[in-house]
Design a protein around this motif. Structure first.
Motif, PDB file in Angstrom:
ATOM      1  N   LEU A 150       7.263 -11.390  -3.680  1.00 12.60           N
ATOM      2  CA  LEU A 150       7.597 -12.396  -4.403  1.00 12.60           C
ATOM      3  C   LEU A 150       8.209 -13.572  -3.760  1.00 12.60           C
ATOM      4  CD1 LEU A 150       8.683 -10.777  -7.753  1.00 12.60           C
ATOM      5  CD2 LEU A 150       6.534 -11.859  -7.335  1.00 12.60           C
ATOM      6  N   ALA A 151       9.196 -13.276  -2.694  1.00 15.59           N
ATOM      7  CA  ALA A 151       9.670 -14.253  -1.877  1.00 15.59           C
ATOM      8  C   ALA A 151       8.823 -14.845  -0.933  1.00 15.59           C
ATOM      9  CB  ALA A 151      11.170 -13.264  -1.151  1.00 15.59           C
ATOM     10  N   LEU A 152       7.963 -14.146  -0.444  1.00 15.81           N
ATOM     11  CA  LEU A 152       6.946 -14.918   0.717  1.00 15.81           C
ATOM     12  C   LEU A 152       5.964 -15.527  -0.395  1.00 15.81           C
ATOM     13  CD1 LEU A 152       5.787 -11.824   2.585  1.00 15.81           C
ATOM     14  CD2 LEU A 152       6.979 -13.424   3.257  1.00 15.81           C
ATOM     15  N   GLU A 153       5.743 -15.175  -1.499  1.00 12.20           N
ATOM     16  CA  GLU A 153       4.965 -16.144  -2.427  1.00 12.20           C
ATOM     17  C   GLU A 153       5.901 -17.379  -2.683  1.00 12.20           C
ATOM     18  OE1 GLU A 153       1.971 -15.591  -6.204  1.00 12.20           O
ATOM     19  OE2 GLU A 153       3.925 -14.716  -6.304  1.00 12.20           O
ATOM     20  N   TYR A 154       6.751 -17.433  -2.929  1.00 14.85           N
ATOM     21  CA  TYR A 154       7.711 -18.369  -3.505  1.00 14.85           C
ATOM     22  C   TYR A 154       8.023 -19.377  -2.426  1.00 14.85           C
ATOM     23  CZ  TYR A 154      11.975 -21.124  -4.640  1.00 14.85           C
ATOM     24  OH  TYR A 154      12.769 -22.086  -5.018  1.00 14.85           O
ATOM     25  N   PHE A 155       7.944 -19.099  -0.937  1.00  7.42           N
ATOM     26  CA  PHE A 155       8.140 -19.955   0.174  1.00  7.42           C
ATOM     27  C   PHE A 155       6.558 -20.275   0.670  1.00  7.42           C
ATOM     28  CE2 PHE A 155      12.349 -17.828   0.245  1.00  7.42           C
ATOM     29  CZ  PHE A 155      12.822 -18.842   0.259  1.00  7.42           C
ATOM     30  N   GLY A 156       5.576 -19.879   0.050  1.00 10.13           N
ATOM     31  CA  GLY A 156       4.466 -20.388   0.437  1.00 10.13           C
ATOM     32  C   GLY A 156       3.686 -19.467   1.400  1.00 10.13           C
ATOM     33  N   PHE A 157       4.114 -18.508   1.695  1.00  9.68           N
ATOM     34  CA  PHE A 157       3.219 -17.515   2.350  1.00  9.68           C
ATOM     35  C   PHE A 157       2.299 -16.294   1.578  1.00  9.68           C
ATOM     36  CE2 PHE A 157       6.862 -18.617   4.572  1.00  9.68           C
ATOM     37  CZ  PHE A 157       6.808 -18.910   5.828  1.00  9.68           C
ATOM     38  N   ALA A 158       1.422 -16.100   2.288  1.00  5.52           N
ATOM     39  CA  ALA A 158       0.508 -14.925   1.738  1.00  5.52           C
ATOM     40  C   ALA A 158       1.388 -13.662   1.586  1.00  5.52           C
ATOM     41  CB  ALA A 158      -0.662 -14.770   2.538  1.00  5.52           C
ATOM     42  N   LYS A 159       0.965 -12.952   0.485  1.00  5.54           N
ATOM     43  CA  LYS A 159       1.506 -11.764   0.270  1.00  5.54           C
ATOM     44  C   LYS A 159       0.881 -10.680   1.286  1.00  5.54           C
ATOM     45  CE  LYS A 159       2.510 -12.192  -4.748  1.00  5.54           C
ATOM     46  NZ  LYS A 159       2.232 -11.578  -6.032  1.00  5.54           N
ATOM     47  N   ILE A 160       1.703  -9.648   1.428  1.00  8.67           N
ATOM     48  CA  ILE A 160       1.273  -8.703   2.403  1.00  8.67           C
ATOM     49  C   ILE A 160       1.271  -7.209   1.675  1.00  8.67           C
ATOM     50  CG2 ILE A 160       1.930  -7.322   4.553  1.00  8.67           C
ATOM     51  CD1 ILE A 160       3.653  -9.720   5.355  1.00  8.67           C
ATOM     52  N   ASP A 161       0.063  -6.616   1.949  1.00 10.64           N
ATOM     53  CA  ASP A 161       0.064  -5.269   1.247  1.00 10.64           C
ATOM     54  C   ASP A 161       0.636  -4.102   2.057  1.00 10.64           C
ATOM     55  OD1 ASP A 161      -0.810  -3.118  -0.244  1.00 10.64           O
ATOM     56  OD2 ASP A 161      -2.704  -3.286   0.102  1.00 10.64           O
ATOM     57  N   PHE A 162       1.877  -4.043   1.929  1.00 11.48           N
ATOM     58  CA  PHE A 162       2.749  -3.083   2.655  1.00 11.48           C
ATOM     59  C   PHE A 162       2.137  -1.635   2.391  1.00 11.48           C
ATOM     60  CE2 PHE A 162       5.584  -6.721   2.597  1.00 11.48           C
ATOM     61  CZ  PHE A 162       5.982  -6.897   3.834  1.00 11.48           C
ATOM     62  N   LEU A 163       2.095  -1.256   1.279  1.00 12.64           N
ATOM     63  CA  LEU A 163       1.886   0.145   0.781  1.00 12.64           C
ATOM     64  C   LEU A 163       0.552   0.753   0.944  1.00 12.64           C
ATOM     65  CD1 LEU A 163       4.304  -0.115  -2.278  1.00 12.64           C
ATOM     66  CD2 LEU A 163       4.804   0.487  -0.096  1.00 12.64           C
ATOM     67  N   SER A 164      -0.470  -0.089   1.010  1.00  7.21           N
ATOM     68  CA  SER A 164      -1.809   0.293   1.113  1.00  7.21           C
ATOM     69  C   SER A 164      -2.432   0.031   2.345  1.00  7.21           C
ATOM     70  CB  SER A 164      -2.847  -0.130   0.006  1.00  7.21           C
ATOM     71  OG  SER A 164      -2.255   0.067  -1.296  1.00  7.21           O
ATOM     72  N   ASN A 165      -1.529  -0.442   3.543  1.00  6.52           N
ATOM     73  CA  ASN A 165      -2.179  -0.862   4.735  1.00  6.52           C
ATOM     74  C   ASN A 165      -2.150   0.288   5.823  1.00  6.52           C
ATOM     75  OD1 ASN A 165      -2.581  -2.013   7.169  1.00  6.52           O
ATOM     76  ND2 ASN A 165      -1.903  -4.100   6.587  1.00  6.52           N
ATOM     77  N   VAL A 166      -2.849   0.687   6.240  1.00  8.28           N
ATOM     78  CA  VAL A 166      -3.100   1.932   7.160  1.00  8.28           C
ATOM     79  C   VAL A 166      -2.345   1.613   8.447  1.00  8.28           C
ATOM     80  CG1 VAL A 166      -5.065   2.887   6.368  1.00  8.28           C
ATOM     81  CG2 VAL A 166      -5.091   1.490   8.132  1.00  8.28           C
ATOM     82  N   ASN A 167      -2.072   0.236   8.790  1.00 10.08           N
ATOM     83  CA  ASN A 167      -1.516  -0.112  10.124  1.00 10.08           C
ATOM     84  C   ASN A 167      -0.063  -0.172   9.886  1.00 10.08           C
ATOM     85  OD1 ASN A 167      -4.137  -0.410  11.616  1.00 10.08           O
ATOM     86  ND2 ASN A 167      -4.188  -2.522  10.561  1.00 10.08           N
ATOM     87  N   LEU A 168       0.527  -0.090   8.509  1.00 11.55           N
ATOM     88  CA  LEU A 168       1.985  -0.305   8.470  1.00 11.55           C
ATOM     89  C   LEU A 168       2.476   1.136   7.839  1.00 11.55           C
ATOM     90  CD1 LEU A 168       1.902  -3.744   6.372  1.00 11.55           C
ATOM     91  CD2 LEU A 168       2.420  -2.947   8.912  1.00 11.55           C
ATOM     92  N   PHE A 169       1.780   2.211   7.539  1.00 16.04           N
ATOM     93  CA  PHE A 169       2.256   3.167   6.782  1.00 16.04           C
ATOM     94  C   PHE A 169       3.190   4.008   7.514  1.00 16.04           C
ATOM     95  CE2 PHE A 169       2.097   7.774   5.445  1.00 16.04           C
ATOM     96  CZ  PHE A 169       2.026   7.587   4.213  1.00 16.04           C
TER      97      PHE A 169
END
Length: 309
Positions: A150-169
């Motif tokens: 929500l903070a990223l969206e507020y500042f104009g950045f794209a949301k990041i899928d932290f919980l479903s990204n195999v590269n971040l798990f």
């Protein structure tokens, strides 16, 4: 010869009688390991059987190493081994040194009130269950309503899928471990630092050594044996990444990198009812852990350390 044995037995009983309070204090710990660690080892027999709960251990059909052969030939074995090792190695590389570093920092704090406040704050996450920790993680990192997105969206950045990204798990699991147990891990190191003779620091200050030099030449060498022992024990747990944390964080999108031996045993053994097969998997983990502990201990001794035995 018999007289020597009698004398030795008498001395042992005299020592027990003299220190009976200490042995009574030790009794709950011994009972815990006896009931929950040693007695259940009888159950590993079923990993060599086609175990049936109705027939029992003594009457079940003996199949030898059939379950182990089946497990090693299973395509899932390499995936499980890769995921387990990578999660453990990331924790070993990034999590293990942080409590040491934090303990060194806390040992330099002279204000006792501030030190106790900081210690209390960093200890608290250890007492939270993994259900609570994972819940906090979802509140922070959820793609739809997480505070960070929500903070990223507020500042104009794209949301990041932290919980479903195999590269971040794997990184998410490591960060959770760091946040939850770093403070608790400092307790042993702080105790070891507290046992260092203050005269060594006084002599170093007289010789003109600054705080960094004192840490490098006095503190770290003094706690090196503690670091080595805990490192060896951690090596022995490299096949155990924690069922609850991984199970709660797992979802269909990351199952390829999230499935580990613990979740596999739960799925095959508890849900699938393949008790002998899942016991064989658990025994394999235990044997690997034992081998790693013995190897790490021997390496430590070759470098002049005491090791764990």
């Amino acid at each position: 010869m018999n007289e020597m044995k009698k004398k030795k037995s008498t001395l042992i009983w005299q020592g027990i009688k003299r220190d009976k309070i200490l042995y009574l204090l030790m009794l709950p710990g011994l009972l815990f390991f006896l009931i929950f660690k040693y007695i259940p080892m009888w159950g590993i027999i079923i990993s060599f059987q086609d175990y049936s709960p109705y027939m029992g251990i003594m009457a079940s059909h003996w199949v030898g190493f059939e379950h182990f052969t089946r497990f090693f030939a299973n395509p899932d074995f390499l995936i499980l081994f890769r995921n387990t090792m990578m999660i453990s190695l990331l924790s070993l590389v990034f999590f293990f040194p942080i409590p040491i570093f934090l303990a060194l920092l806390l040992s330099e704090v002279n204000n006792k009130v501030f030190k106790r406040i900081v210690q209390s704050i960093v200890y608290l996450p250890h007492f939270l269950s993994w259900v609570v920790v994972v819940g906090i993680t979802f509140l922070l990192f959820s793609q739809s309503s997480g505070m960070i997105n929500l903070a990223l969206e507020y500042f104009g950045f794209a949301k990041i899928d932290f919980l479903s990204n195999v590269n971040l798990f794997w990184g998410m699991l490591t960060l959770q471990n760091i946040w939850k147990d770093t403070g608790w891990g400092t307790i042993i190191f702080l105790a070891a630092i507290a046992g260092i003779d203050p005269q060594q620091y006084e002599a170093a200050r007289i010789d003109g050594a600054n705080r960094l030099r004192q840490t490098w030449h006095i503190t770290l060498p003094a706690i090196r044996s503690v670091i080595v022992v805990l490192f060896i024990l951690r090596i022995g747990q490299i096949m155990d990444v924690g069922f609850e944390q991984v199970f709660l964080m797992m979802n269909g999108a990351v199952s390829e990198v999230a499935d580990v031996f613990e979740t596999y045993v739960y799925r095959i053994g508890i849900q699938g009812g393949q008790l002998s097969y899942s016991t064989a998997v658990g025994l394999f983990k235990s044997v690997v852990g034992l081998i790693l502990v013995i190897a790490a201990n021997r390496i430590a001794k070759r470098f002049g350390e005491e090791g764990i035995y």
